[in-house]
Design an enzyme around this catalytic site. Sequence first.
Site, PDB file in Angstrom:
ATOM      1  N   CYS A 145      -6.647   4.906  -0.607  1.00  0.00           N
ATOM      2  CA  CYS A 145      -5.988   5.945   0.178  1.00  0.00           C
ATOM      3  C   CYS A 145      -5.326   6.981  -0.739  1.00  0.00           C
ATOM      4  O   CYS A 145      -5.941   7.477  -1.669  1.00  0.00           O
ATOM      5  CB  CYS A 145      -4.985   5.286   1.127  1.00  0.00           C
ATOM      6  SG  CYS A 145      -4.398   6.324   2.482  1.00  0.00           S
ATOM      7  N   THR A 146      -4.055   7.286  -0.517  1.00  0.00           N
ATOM      8  CA  THR A 146      -3.378   8.317  -1.297  1.00  0.00           C
ATOM      9  C   THR A 146      -2.927   7.841  -2.670  1.00  0.00           C
ATOM     10  O   THR A 146      -2.291   8.594  -3.401  1.00  0.00           O
ATOM     11  CB  THR A 146      -2.147   8.848  -0.525  1.00  0.00           C
ATOM     12  OG1 THR A 146      -1.275   7.754  -0.218  1.00  0.00           O
ATOM     13  CG2 THR A 146      -2.569   9.528   0.758  1.00  0.00           C
TER      14      THR A 146
END
Length: 326
Positions: free
Chosen positions: A105-106
Amino acid sequence: MTQRSVLVVLFDGVQSLDVTGPMEVFAGASRFPDVTYGLRTASLDGAPVRTSVGLTLVPDSSLADAEPPHTLLVPGGQGTRHPDPALVDWLRTQAPHAERLVSVCTGALLLAAAGLLDGHRVTTHWVVAEHLARSYPDVEVDPDPIFVRDGKLATSAGVTAGIDLSLALVEEDCGRQVALTVARHLVVFLRRPGNQAQFSAQLTAQTARREPLREVQHWITEHPDDDLSVDALAARARLSPRHFARAFQTETGMTPGRYVERVRIEHARRLLEDTTDGVAGIARTCGYGTPEAMRRAFVKALGTAPAEYRRRCRPQSMTSTTSSVN
């Protein structure tokens, strides 16, 4: 015996599933007699961290005391928005020593801040993909795939994509049967190909404001094998073809042809995953007409042929081989 150490980086605001999802995959693989993943977690100072949903995670050690791992996994979460500079510095100096560098993800934002993504093709959660590309122009950001491999670097999209990527790494390390058994235990598919789109046409496109266009969107989804030409869809919306095409793109953000293409791919993908129907039958059901037309569409959109897609996503014993087109 396969022995690999996995170190998961923790920080305040981390996404809990980005941590536990991959760890469950590696832990599941370690239940096999000839497979061992040494799982450890570490925060910057060794102190407990609070996840984005308020859970408290207690790390095994500080990052300074952690031994260099085979696989360094950097999760995402709200804490990546304004990361601790000391964490970024640690990643800059220590992450290159890992044999495999993974972000979920981030978490890609942390690796980018540390300069570890420059010159690489990566992905991340689609919400922040544009921000990542704009902030780090030396990084090639592909917002569509659920995960991307580039040398020893592996990056994945949001949340559950970390499970897909981890299963792919287990398959690479330990073989398909181990990864398949872990996937079955977790009740997930082995495996969504990395270049599968992060989200569906229905989520990609905006919902049209006008009712006739919304009805057409619904019709396309429910009837992928029907005549979905612009002329036919325009007649259903009671608009001229030119007016319909312009209005559809304005209100949904994509052309009618592009929307139809995505809906058909998604429908075919689900049938390949969930049924044992032959490729030829699926091609007809999804409006392609011929297996070769569906094969071309799959290669263009997903980078893989239908039979190969099915092989990756389903147990071999459940895979139909009734069509010679692959």
